[in-house]
Write an enzyme that holds these catalytic residues in place. Structure first.
Site, PDB file in Angstrom:
ATOM      1  N   LYS A 111       1.089  -1.248   0.102  1.00 19.05           N
ATOM      2  CA  LYS A 111       0.035  -0.001   0.087  1.00 19.05           C
ATOM      3  C   LYS A 111       0.814   1.004   0.032  1.00 19.05           C
ATOM      4  O   LYS A 111       0.438   2.254  -0.554  1.00 19.05           O
ATOM      5  CB  LYS A 111      -0.833   0.023   0.935  1.00 19.05           C
ATOM      6  CG  LYS A 111      -1.902  -1.106   1.171  1.00 19.05           C
ATOM      7  CD  LYS A 111      -2.976  -1.002   2.307  1.00 19.05           C
ATOM      8  CE  LYS A 111      -4.052  -2.079   2.209  1.00 19.05           C
ATOM      9  NZ  LYS A 111      -4.982  -2.015   3.401  1.00 19.05           N
ATOM     10  N   LYS A 192      -9.978 -12.374  -7.074  1.00 18.92           N
ATOM     11  CA  LYS A 192     -11.010 -12.598  -5.764  1.00 18.92           C
ATOM     12  C   LYS A 192     -11.826 -11.430  -5.994  1.00 18.92           C
ATOM     13  O   LYS A 192     -11.579 -10.319  -6.162  1.00 18.92           O
ATOM     14  CB  LYS A 192      -9.848 -12.718  -4.728  1.00 18.92           C
ATOM     15  CG  LYS A 192     -10.934 -12.881  -3.368  1.00 18.92           C
ATOM     16  CD  LYS A 192      -9.947 -13.122  -2.091  1.00 18.92           C
ATOM     17  CE  LYS A 192     -10.652 -13.646  -0.938  1.00 18.92           C
ATOM     18  NZ  LYS A 192      -9.902 -13.681   0.145  1.00 18.92           N
ATOM     19  N   LYS A 195     -14.268  -5.880  -2.184  1.00 15.99           N
ATOM     20  CA  LYS A 195     -14.984  -4.817  -1.803  1.00 15.99           C
ATOM     21  C   LYS A 195     -14.714  -3.415  -2.539  1.00 15.99           C
ATOM     22  O   LYS A 195     -15.481  -2.713  -2.587  1.00 15.99           O
ATOM     23  CB  LYS A 195     -14.709  -4.309   0.034  1.00 15.99           C
ATOM     24  CG  LYS A 195     -15.376  -5.504   0.780  1.00 15.99           C
ATOM     25  CD  LYS A 195     -15.530  -4.942   2.111  1.00 15.99           C
ATOM     26  CE  LYS A 195     -14.058  -4.438   2.583  1.00 15.99           C
ATOM     27  NZ  LYS A 195     -14.057  -3.924   3.994  1.00 15.99           N
TER      28      LYS A 195
END
Length: 326
Positions: A111, A192, A195
């Site tokens: 990140k 995958k 969200k």
């Protein structure tokens, strides 16, 4: 009875993969397992965010969990920031954690590499996650592979603290969800279901209308041949549909494959099953959302209960580490 803790960070949209992998096990086990369920709103502050959106998502996630069947009488149900002991213990644990340990976290490396300005909280939030876990004497933490390293950090911190100062914390262990919980994106079955996916075309969101769910399933990417078989490597699209059907019905994807001769027939069955699984959650959510004060009252009651446990643990940790009682 082991204590099991699961947190949900209020960002993006909860989807079928979240339900199968995390929410459904909570509902199934809360009567027989000492369960802690919390909305980890503090974790959502590690990246650029909209304050209004964080508040909205926090209430939305809590309402969805209640709609799905989380029982605040059977489990400890709370919002992380409502229990200040989370951040108080966070600092005490920072004082027993090395900079190198935090910097080695894989998610921090990934990140931080995508950010122009990296917040200190992105570096230290795994230690806050350790505080979330250790605060409640957690025995088991259900996590995917991407979070296993954080549970290992919590174990290391707890063992070091217990050895260096005084036995204070239960040593937690990671519990990996079943393989069937790995639900892939319908439009991109190599990825995958997420969200925060840039496109929601392949994401079966818990609050999608039934017609939207059905349309997404019917448009799912399949494979070049017409044989219905379960082979995630060679037939990822069809295998994902079979995995979804298996996860919703409790059957085996290999066995289910033998029931279908055509892709269209499989898609129709998967669409019916997904709608039957998720539509009641959406209906209950819409009912609960009409009375947000009720949901907030449930959260306040949960925070009060949680503080009763958390305050004791923080006092033990403060005494062990050498702080003068107030």
């Amino acid at each position: 009875m082991p204590r099991r803790l699961t947190g949900f960070t209020p960002s993006g949209d909860l989807h079928l993969g979240n339900y199968i992998g995390a929410i459904a096990p909570i509902i199934a086990e809360q009567a027989t397992t000492d369960t802690v369920v919390f909305i980890s709103d503090l974790h959502s502050l590690t990246l650029e965010h909209d304050p209004v959106e964080v508040r909205r998502r926090t209430l939305e996630f809590a309402t969805i969990l209640l709609a799905a069947g989380a029982d605040p009488d059977a489990c400890l149900f709370l919002v992380q920031s409502h229990v200040p002991e989370h951040t108080e213990l966070h600092y005490l644990l920072e004082c027993t954690t090395g900079y190198g340990e935090a910097q080695r976290m894989i998610q921090f490396k990934e990140k931080s590499g995508r950010q122009n300005q990296v917040r200190v909280s992105l570096l230290t939030y795994p230690i806050l996650m350790a505080a979330d876990i250790l605060l409640y004497d957690t025995d088991e933490v259900p996590v995917g592979e991407d979070q296993s390293q954080h549970v290992e950090l919590a174990r290391d911190i707890a063992q070091r603290f217990n050895t260096r100062y005084n036995p204070t914390f239960t040593i937690p262990r990671a519990v990996n969800p079943p393989v069937a919980a790995r639900i892939m994106d319908l439009a991109s079955p190599g990825d995958k279901m997420s969200k925060s996916a840039p496109s929601t075309a392949g994401v079966l969101r818990l609050l999608d209308e039934p017609d939207v769910l059905r349309r997404k399933v019917m448009r799912a990417v399949t494979d070049t041949d017409i044989v219905v078989s379960y082979d995630p490597d060679l037939k990822p699209g069809i295998s994902n549909l079979l995995a979804i059907l298996a996860a919703c019905t409790g059957d085996e994807p290999q066995r289910l494959a033998g029931r279908f001769n055509r892709y269209g027939e499989l898609k129709e069955t998967v669409a019916d099953t997904v709608v039957a699984t998720l539509a009641p959650i959406r209906d209950r959510y819409l009912q609960l959302a009409e009375d947000p004060q009720h949901v907030q009252a449930v959260l306040r009651a949960g925070a009060d209960r949680a503080r009763g446990l958390a305050n004791v643990k923080v006092r033990q940790a403060k005494a062990a580490i050498g702080l003068l009682p107030g």
